[in-house]
Design an enzyme around this catalytic site. Structure first.
Site, short mmCIF file in Angstrom:
data_model
loop_
_atom_site.label_atom_id
_atom_site.label_comp_id
_atom_site.label_asym_id
_atom_site.label_seq_id
_atom_site.Cartn_x
_atom_site.Cartn_y
_atom_site.Cartn_z
N GLU A 307 166.57 43.86 13.45
CA GLU A 307 167.17 43.47 14.73
C GLU A 307 167.75 44.75 15.32
OE1 GLU A 307 166.67 40.43 15.50
OE2 GLU A 307 166.80 39.17 13.71
N CYS A 341 174.79 44.52 21.48
CA CYS A 341 173.36 44.76 21.66
C CYS A 341 172.86 43.99 22.88
CB CYS A 341 172.60 44.34 20.41
SG CYS A 341 173.06 42.70 19.86
P1 NAP Z 1 172.97 52.27 13.07
O1 NAP Z 1 173.55 53.60 13.24
O2 NAP Z 1 171.50 52.11 13.19
O3 NAP Z 1 173.45 51.74 11.65
C1 NAP Z 1 173.17 50.43 11.21
C2 NAP Z 1 173.29 50.37 9.71
O4 NAP Z 1 172.24 51.13 9.10
C3 NAP Z 1 174.59 50.93 9.16
O5 NAP Z 1 175.02 50.12 8.09
C4 NAP Z 1 174.16 52.30 8.68
O6 NAP Z 1 175.02 52.83 7.68
C5 NAP Z 1 172.80 51.99 8.11
N1 NAP Z 1 171.91 53.14 7.91
C6 NAP Z 1 171.89 54.31 8.59
N2 NAP Z 1 170.91 55.11 8.11
C7 NAP Z 1 170.30 54.42 7.12
C8 NAP Z 1 169.22 54.71 6.24
N3 NAP Z 1 168.56 55.86 6.27
N4 NAP Z 1 168.86 53.79 5.35
C9 NAP Z 1 169.49 52.60 5.29
N5 NAP Z 1 170.53 52.28 6.08
C10 NAP Z 1 170.93 53.17 6.99
O7 NAP Z 1 173.59 51.24 14.11
P2 NAP Z 1 175.11 51.07 14.50
O8 NAP Z 1 175.53 52.27 15.25
O9 NAP Z 1 175.91 50.65 13.32
O10 NAP Z 1 175.04 49.79 15.45
C11 NAP Z 1 174.72 49.85 16.81
C12 NAP Z 1 173.28 49.46 17.07
O11 NAP Z 1 173.02 48.17 16.55
C13 NAP Z 1 172.93 49.36 18.53
O12 NAP Z 1 171.68 49.94 18.76
C14 NAP Z 1 172.88 47.87 18.79
O13 NAP Z 1 172.07 47.49 19.88
C15 NAP Z 1 172.31 47.39 17.50
N6 NAP Z 1 172.56 45.97 17.31
C16 NAP Z 1 171.53 45.07 17.39
C17 NAP Z 1 171.77 43.71 17.25
C18 NAP Z 1 170.66 42.69 17.31
O14 NAP Z 1 170.88 41.55 16.94
N7 NAP Z 1 169.47 43.04 17.77
C19 NAP Z 1 173.07 43.27 17.04
C20 NAP Z 1 174.10 44.19 16.98
C21 NAP Z 1 173.84 45.54 17.10
P3 NAP Z 1 176.13 53.93 8.08
O15 NAP Z 1 177.07 53.29 9.01
O16 NAP Z 1 176.72 54.22 6.76
O17 NAP Z 1 175.39 55.07 8.71
#
Ligand code: NAP
Ligand code: MG
Length: 549
Positions: A307, A341
């Protein structure tokens, strides 16, 4: 089927002469008029939490709390001097131990009768409801959510879990008799049964850290998988609270495990391990696509529910109720500081009503109270972390050169009107007009309280612009019923709304608006909190039995 046990006001006892108002049920659409009790209970829970900040908070592996030598601090974006907790900087070994525990616990968990799993997983949802004010207050402190958004995230989680349980029940555990082969001399029975995959990894983002961890966890568990959950580094505290709720529900050791630490190490170890049978990732497009691709490099295909982001449009025509449009747009553009999001970041308005709509948008945006979001009076809190805060400045600089900033564009610092902005990440809600259609920021998700406006004369052009992004999460429309029907048919998005003052593009609730995206916003094509979600966590087996007649 609606989920159970909302936060309720006591039902009036005597028969009302006028039609009775329905008892209050918290959803993102109803949160604007909560009963007084909700405020007092939130404030009590907040005061209690603030009295015990800064504790060393362990991971949970195989039912055991685990502490490590390396730690990291979790600070509040409201005031960065507030240390909410000290968390374990887990290693690759910790991630592997959690996977081993989940793998060992799986056969027994998968072998339970589905009715028994439903009973246990419902208890986890009940634990969340029992602690909903505490969790809601923690979400305010950790993410910078206002009280209604904090409580919403917590209650939504319980509702998502109940909904998954209800779905399993409504579908008889996904065990269905199929047709009988017309065989002469034999009796044939065919059964379709959905069965769990095995160890499921859940990786969540910081913006809805409770619902987007608990929702997937509930579905994975009730389907019969075991779970290893890693929260975002910005939100380990609410992750720990979820782990406590699952543990206290009596779900057996190893069935649910909680690890903290960097995505690049702990997260990457989880996605690289061949023991993992499936993943639910919620977060950015870049990380999601990285996980999707690297998971495909395994020996055989395994499910990835990714997602990802959004760049959500609203379209307003001259037939719209402009008051409703402005209310819905401001709520969706700036709610949770634009860090949903589903946030409405692109506004397309018919030129004939553009000035009128802008005047209303500006009035409502100027009226937004910004500050410590745990205070009842403030609607807009800080952005979630230092990166977001830095990005806000960079984007506003770029946009001020490309177009006209109608309102906002600045960070709030120092003390203003008795409110202290000096220790948190406060940004003004920002409306921008006149940015050329070719500008890169029409395409990329800023994830901040910044919305861009463009006028149009031709509705087909507006629709083309709305669809002209790599994302397809949510979309909103304000105009006539006939136009709305056309919009629903043409728009490329998983969650769509027409004429909704409660939110142009935001505010989905399980059981009402199952949530998920098309294109670069989501991989599964099926929405969370909806009819087709739990089966994503299971694979089908057909059982054919033949007896000689
Ligand atoms: P993110 O930077 O992509 O991180 C998401 C998760 O992935 C975090 O737990 C992060 O851990 C982990 N992660 C990062 N690199 C990884 C890797 N190489 N392997 C495995 N896991 C890894 O996103 P965010 O900044 O937390 O959240 C914002 C984003 O989420 C926005 O783009 C938003 O649109 C999206 N979002 C989408 C939805 C939906 O339902 N479609 C809902 C809410 C949010 P760390 O924090 O430790 O780096
Ligand atoms: Mg991040």
């Amino acid at each position: 089927m609606a989920a159970k046990k909302p936060i309720k006001k006591a039902a009036p006892k005597k028969k009302a002469a006028r039609p009775k108002a329905a008892p209050f049920r918290l959803t993102y659409a109803t949160m604007f008029t909560p009963p007084e009790e909700l405020h007092t209970r939130y404030e009590k829970a907040l005061a209690q939490l603030k009295g015990r900040l800064g504790q060393d908070q362990p991971m949970l592996i195989n039912g055991q709390d685990r502490f490590t030598e390396a730690k990291f601090e979790d600070r509040s974006p409201i005031n960065t001097n507030w240390v909410l907790g000290i968390f374990q900087k887990g290693s690759a070994q910790d991630a592997q131990d959690a996977l081993a525990a989940a793998a060992a616990a799986w056969p027994k968990w998968a072998g339970l009768k589905w009715q028994d799993r439903v009973r246990l997983v419902r208890k986890a949802a009940a634990q969340i409801e029992k602690r909903v004010y505490e969790i809601g207050a923690a979400l305010s402190l950790e993410v910078g959510k206002n009280r209604m958004e904090g409580l919403g995230d917590a209650q939504e989680t319980a509702d998502l879990i109940y909904y998954a349980c209800d779905q399993l029940e409504a579908n008889g555990g996904y065990i269905k008799e199929m047709g009988r082969d017309p065989l002469v001399g034999f009796k044939a029975t065919n059964t379709s049964i959905l069965r769990p995959y095995g160890v499921w990894v859940v990786i969540s983002p910081w913006n809805f850290p409770f619902a987007l961890a608990g929702g997937p966890t509930g579905a994975a568990l009730v389907a019969g998988n075991t779970v290893v959950f890693k929260p975002a580094t910005d939100t380990p505290w609410t992750g720990r609270l979820l782990a406590e709720c699952v543990r206290d529900a009596g779900i057996p050791d190893g069935v649910f495990n909680f690890v903290t630490g960097p995505g690049s190490t702990v997260g990457q170890t989880l996605i690289d391990d061949p023991r993992v049978a499936g993943i639910t990732f919620t977060g950015s497009y870049d990380v999601g696509m990285h996980i999707y691709r690297s998971f495909a490099a395994g020996k055989y295909p395994r499910p990835v529910i990714a997602e990802m982001g959004g760049k959500n449009p609203s379209i307003v025509t001259k037939g719209a109720n402009l008051e409703d449009a402005a209310t819905g747009i401001v709520r969706s553009a700036f709610g949770l500081q634009g860090q949903k999001c589903s946030a409405n970041s692109r506004i397309f308005v018919e030129n004939a009503v553009k000035d009128k709509l802008l005047a209303k948008l500006l009035d409502k945006t100027r009226a937004i109270a910004i500050g410590d979001p745990t205070l009842r009076t403030n609607w807009l809190g800080p952005v979630a972390n230092a990166n977001q805060y830095r990005d806000f400045g960079d984007y506003c600089e770029e946009l001020s050169q490309a177009g006209t900033i109608l309102h906002g564009g600045h960070k709030l610092t120092g003390v203003k009107d008795g409110l202290d902005y000096s220790q948190g990440y406060y940004c003004e809600p920002t409306l921008v007009d006149g940015v050329p259609a070719s500008h890169r920021l029409w395409q990329s998700e800023m994830f901040l309280p910044i919305a861009m406006v463009e006028g149009f004369d031709d509705l087909t052009y507006a629709l083309t612009r709305a669809n002209d992004v790599a994302y397809g999460l949510t979309a909103g429309f304000y105009g006539s019923k006939k136009e709305a029907a056309w919009f629903f048919d043409q728009i490329q998005a998983g969650v769509t709304y027409a004429n909704r003052p409660q939110g142009a593009t935001t505010g989905a609730w399980p059981g009402f608006q199952p949530f998920g995206g098309w294109k670069g916003s989501g991989s599964s094509g099926k929405n969370g909190g909806g009819l087709y979600y739990v089966p994503l966590y299971m694979h089908e087996q057909i059982r054919t039995n033949i007896e000689r007649a």
